[in-house]
Design an enzyme around this catalytic site. Sequence first.
Site, mmCIF file in Angstrom:
data_model
loop_
_atom_site.group_PDB
_atom_site.id
_atom_site.type_symbol
_atom_site.label_atom_id
_atom_site.label_comp_id
_atom_site.label_asym_id
_atom_site.label_seq_id
_atom_site.Cartn_x
_atom_site.Cartn_y
_atom_site.Cartn_z
ATOM 1 N N GLY A 114 -3.618 65.743 -41.898
ATOM 2 C CA GLY A 114 -2.812 64.592 -42.319
ATOM 3 C C GLY A 114 -3.404 63.824 -43.473
ATOM 4 O O GLY A 114 -2.807 63.717 -44.527
ATOM 5 N N HIS A 118 -16.652 66.744 -40.126
ATOM 6 C CA HIS A 118 -17.665 65.694 -39.962
ATOM 7 C C HIS A 118 -18.894 65.970 -40.803
ATOM 8 O O HIS A 118 -19.770 65.115 -40.925
ATOM 9 C CB HIS A 118 -18.046 65.552 -38.489
ATOM 10 C CG HIS A 118 -16.876 65.128 -37.648
ATOM 11 N ND1 HIS A 118 -16.128 66.022 -36.917
ATOM 12 C CD2 HIS A 118 -16.289 63.929 -37.477
ATOM 13 C CE1 HIS A 118 -15.140 65.372 -36.320
ATOM 14 N NE2 HIS A 118 -15.208 64.109 -36.645
ATOM 15 N N ARG A 160 -20.315 50.841 -37.490
ATOM 16 C CA ARG A 160 -18.876 51.090 -37.560
ATOM 17 C C ARG A 160 -18.105 50.204 -36.587
ATOM 18 O O ARG A 160 -18.443 50.125 -35.409
ATOM 19 C CB ARG A 160 -18.574 52.551 -37.215
ATOM 20 C CG ARG A 160 -18.731 53.471 -38.391
ATOM 21 C CD ARG A 160 -17.541 53.368 -39.342
ATOM 22 N NE ARG A 160 -16.505 54.320 -39.017
ATOM 23 C CZ ARG A 160 -16.474 55.571 -39.450
ATOM 24 N NH1 ARG A 160 -17.413 56.036 -40.245
ATOM 25 N NH2 ARG A 160 -15.496 56.366 -39.105
#
Length: 760
Positions: A438, A700, A521
């Site tokens: 996506g 990743h 994060r």
Amino acid sequence: MTIAHILGFPRIGAQRELKWALESYWRGKSEREGLLETARALRERHWRLQQAAGLDQVPVGDFSLYDQVLDHSALFGTVPPRFAHPQGAEVDLDTYFRMARGRAPTGKPAAACELTKWFDTNYHYLVPEFHRDQSFALSSQTLFAQVEEAKALGLNPRPVLIGPLTYLWLGKTKGKPFDRLELLDDLLAVYAEVLKRLRAQGVEWVQMDEPILVLDLPNDWRRAFELAYPQLAGDRPRLLLTTYFGELADNLQLACHLPVEGLHIDAVRAPQQLERVADWLGGHKVLSAGIIDGRNLWRTDLESLLDRLEPLYDRLGKRLWLGSSCSLLHVPVDLAPESDLDPELRSWLAFAVQKLSELNILKRALTEGRSAVAEALGSSRTTVATRRNSARTRRAEIRAAMSAVTESMSRRQSPYSQRAALQQAALGLPLLPTTTIGSFPQTPEIRAARHALKTGALSSEAYQGQMRAKIKEVVERQEALGLDVLVHGEPERSDMVEYFAELLEGFAVTRNGWVQSYGSRCVKPPILFGDVARRGSMTVDWITYAQSLTQRPMKGMLTGPVTMLQWSFVRDDQPRSATCLQLALALRDEVLELERAGIRVIQIDEPAFREGLPLRRADWDGYLDWAVRCFRIASSGVEDQTQIHTHMCYSEFNDILPAIAALDADVITIETARSNMELLDGFAEFNYPNAIGPGVYDIHSPNVPEVEQMVELLKKAAERIPPERLWVNPDCGLKTRQWPEVEPALRNLVTAAQRLRAAL
Ligand code: GLN
Ligand code: ZN
């Protein structure tokens, strides 16, 4: 006296000060001292907030520079051999960061420890690694130093330790397999030493977190509790054994009988256990009732809570403590600066700072009587009433739509095999079709444009124009690469949940409601406060524009109902299943509109599907039932020819394969690159009926996968899944990657698919 306290405070800082300090240190832009000073100042600020709110103890050790589990690994010297740390030496700052991230300003890079989800939260901890001849040794002075820090500020410090059983449970064995419980005795010796040191520092109480007591525990682990805690007797502070995230249930008597001085339970997730625990707890133990929600951000209904607590207080007196249900780590810091929120909605909310004063009000109401806090109780009463009666939480048309849901709405017209043939005829895809998940790289340019739109520096038209240009660019790139099913790249999305939350009724987004996900994060979950309604199309313009640029099928891209639910703060005045159904109905309309606009492939992402699983097995079926149903309602309105994809980015499926199959998505793309396709064994054994795209490119990692490597993976996949049902794609979206890696990686991916096609 009755004690009011919290199990922990968010450490990232109201302005994410810790994040910025960490990242600057990691980049080598600032010194160690600067980072440590920021951290110290945050601790002081957070303790002072608790003190100002009238709380009686402050947790110490809830603060962490990266993760509290990693802090314990440093404390016990659980440092994997690859970091070349001398046994027993103090774990220095950069060793600590290398364990967390693989690298630090000094020291040799090495593979970082694995991250995994903390129980059923969206917080990730660093998994301790144990090997057979593991030994533990006190290897960090940090906790003791922070106790001194709190004492110097005139506070009553209560150190927080993760208990020995939970610590072992959270870890993984490496090398030759063995039973982690074999390590318990050695570990307990270090706990005893830590407790003794804390006692010598004058610490009165230690918080010992054993949240695994709310899980289904094997018998040997239950027995280990009974064996371990007596070994911690002796010269130590009093222990408050803390449990959270669920009900003790079959572990209730075990927990009540352990030789500790107090027990904390989660009375928000499991209010029913409050009185039972009071019955079972010995006559001298403290019962700490976790009554302020540490997992959500609604203001508490203080009066009905007092109705519950007053009889308990009459029974237990000062042995009743009042606490947060769990650490406040999982909620944002402060509501005060959220001036953009609608005032009524705002009046319903409590972030960490506001929860502190709720605790204080409750304590005063119990000890001084309700009249002492009449005003605060009145305001709570009004809030509860306005929220209950508010027109903004209930919409007649949505309620009507919910009751009009029929069985057939959650069923595609024909079974998969028939649909697959029709889709193949319509789409004309080659064997082993290639696609991506996506998103494409969110470049600084894209982020700058979105920022400019927010501040008003860029007009909405100009922004749209820039995003369209980006879409055009990624469509061209994908065509040049030879991918079969294209995507628009999601440049217009800040975040896959927030994007939709901003467009749907019933959601609000905060400016600064950050919650730590791992390390530096953070995520900013939207607030789902009312009935969810779709104002109008959310993605159709972008996707049809993208489709207009190419002859190849363009995949519409939506975030699924379960993931929308799971990654938001959700209303607590109706079951989650009802809220999820509303999301499903809104998404269903979007899916249908995409189909009407000529989009023939639609992906509904559900990366949070598995993490929604309840902690106890007995509750799994209930959850899977409605979660599957909601996905099906969202996806099943389309014609047979329209191909529904879903995507999940993790690799543990085996225990929920029937539910995954029941989603009945035509294609599911999953993460597998790192598990060498072994995960497909489960799918094969189960005879998973629909098509699968096992990721062959580990997104990743910045490494560009070689063609050969991907061909090998695909061959392995083809041994398990018939090639007619195999897709070729990366593990997950590419938004965090950069074009110089993405382009060659996808070129290799397409080549790999072509090679295998030719060979089959
Ligand atoms: N479509 C999303 C993307 O590619 C999926 C993200 C996810 O699975 N977390 O970014
Ligand atoms: Zn993913």
